[in-house]
Write a protein that holds these residues in place. Structure first.
Motif, PDB file in Angstrom:
ATOM      1  N   ALA A  35       0.823  -1.203   0.000  1.00 43.91           N
ATOM      2  CA  ALA A  35       0.000   0.000   0.000  1.00 43.91           C
ATOM      3  C   ALA A  35       0.862   1.261   0.000  1.00 43.91           C
ATOM      4  CB  ALA A  35      -0.941  -0.001   1.201  1.00 43.91           C
ATOM      5  N   LEU A  38       2.050   2.011  -3.536  1.00 47.73           N
ATOM      6  CA  LEU A  38       0.962   2.558  -4.343  1.00 47.73           C
ATOM      7  C   LEU A  38       0.693   4.013  -3.960  1.00 47.73           C
ATOM      8  CD1 LEU A  38      -1.531  -0.462  -4.387  1.00 47.73           C
ATOM      9  CD2 LEU A  38      -0.147   0.381  -6.302  1.00 47.73           C
ATOM     10  N   HIS A  68      -4.438   5.886  -5.493  1.00 45.87           N
ATOM     11  CA  HIS A  68      -4.999   5.182  -6.641  1.00 45.87           C
ATOM     12  C   HIS A  68      -4.603   3.712  -6.595  1.00 45.87           C
ATOM     13  CE1 HIS A  68      -5.628   9.214  -8.168  1.00 45.87           C
ATOM     14  NE2 HIS A  68      -4.341   9.446  -8.083  1.00 45.87           N
ATOM     15  N   ASP A  69      -5.456   2.875  -7.156  1.00 48.38           N
ATOM     16  CA  ASP A  69      -5.087   1.482  -7.358  1.00 48.38           C
ATOM     17  C   ASP A  69      -4.260   1.407  -8.647  1.00 48.38           C
ATOM     18  OD1 ASP A  69      -6.957   1.737  -9.434  1.00 48.38           O
ATOM     19  OD2 ASP A  69      -8.427   0.401  -8.502  1.00 48.38           O
TER      20      ASP A  69
END
Length: 167
Positions: A35, A38, A68-69
């Motif tokens: 995470a 990202l 954002h993914d």
């Protein structure tokens, strides 16, 4: 004469695309992306959008630390990386010397020269891509080399291949 900002702009597009391709491969191989990585790469692409907005006096569509993914990262790369490079490539001397005033994400007001922004964006992105690499390694994943000199070597190799006559 070599235009350093144009070369840095092209490098920035390459480095962002290279990192995205690597993240795609990691996910295709079953990895879960960290995470933190990202979040940091989101910041890179958000910053590009924000700077483009400042340069063109248009509102930014994203916030500086908006997350954002992977699909979102692809979207913002497509929306900002080449557009920033094209802006750099089309700038004349007057544009390079132009001063813009803006307010940063914490409400501080600054004035910067466009040519300095052209240098800042890829340097800022490079700093944070290194942080993404560190996040990947900490998650047990192999990072990818997005160093400027690696880009230059690949560019030289492509140019050398283009100079080889075909049979």
């Amino acid at each position: 004469m070599i235009n350093t900002n144009e070369k840095l702009g092209a490098y920035n597009v390459w480095a962002n695309a290279t990192l995205l391709g690597h993240l795609d491969k990691l996910v295709a191989g079953g990895a879960t992306l960290p995470a933190g990585g990202l979040r940091i790469f989101s910041h890179v692409l958000n910053a590009q959008a924000i700077w483009l907005g400042r340069l063109t006096a248009t509102p930014s569509p994203v916030k500086v630390w908006q997350e954002h993914d992977l699909a979102g990262l692809h979207h913002w790369h497509e929306q900002t990386s080449e557009r920033f490079q094209q802006y750099v490539n089309s700038a004349d001397d007057a544009e390079l010397q132009r001063l813009i005033s803006y307010t940063n994400s914490i409400g501080e007001t600054y004035t910067s020269q466009v040519s300095d922004i052209f240098t800042h964006v890829p340097v800022h992105a490079n700093y944070h891509r290194a942080q993404v690499a560190k996040e990947l390694r900490a998650a047990g994943l192999e990072p990818i080399n997005t160093d400027f000199i690696t880009y230059c070597r690949e560019l030289s190799a492509k140019e050398a291949l283009a100079d080889v006559p075909s049979l």
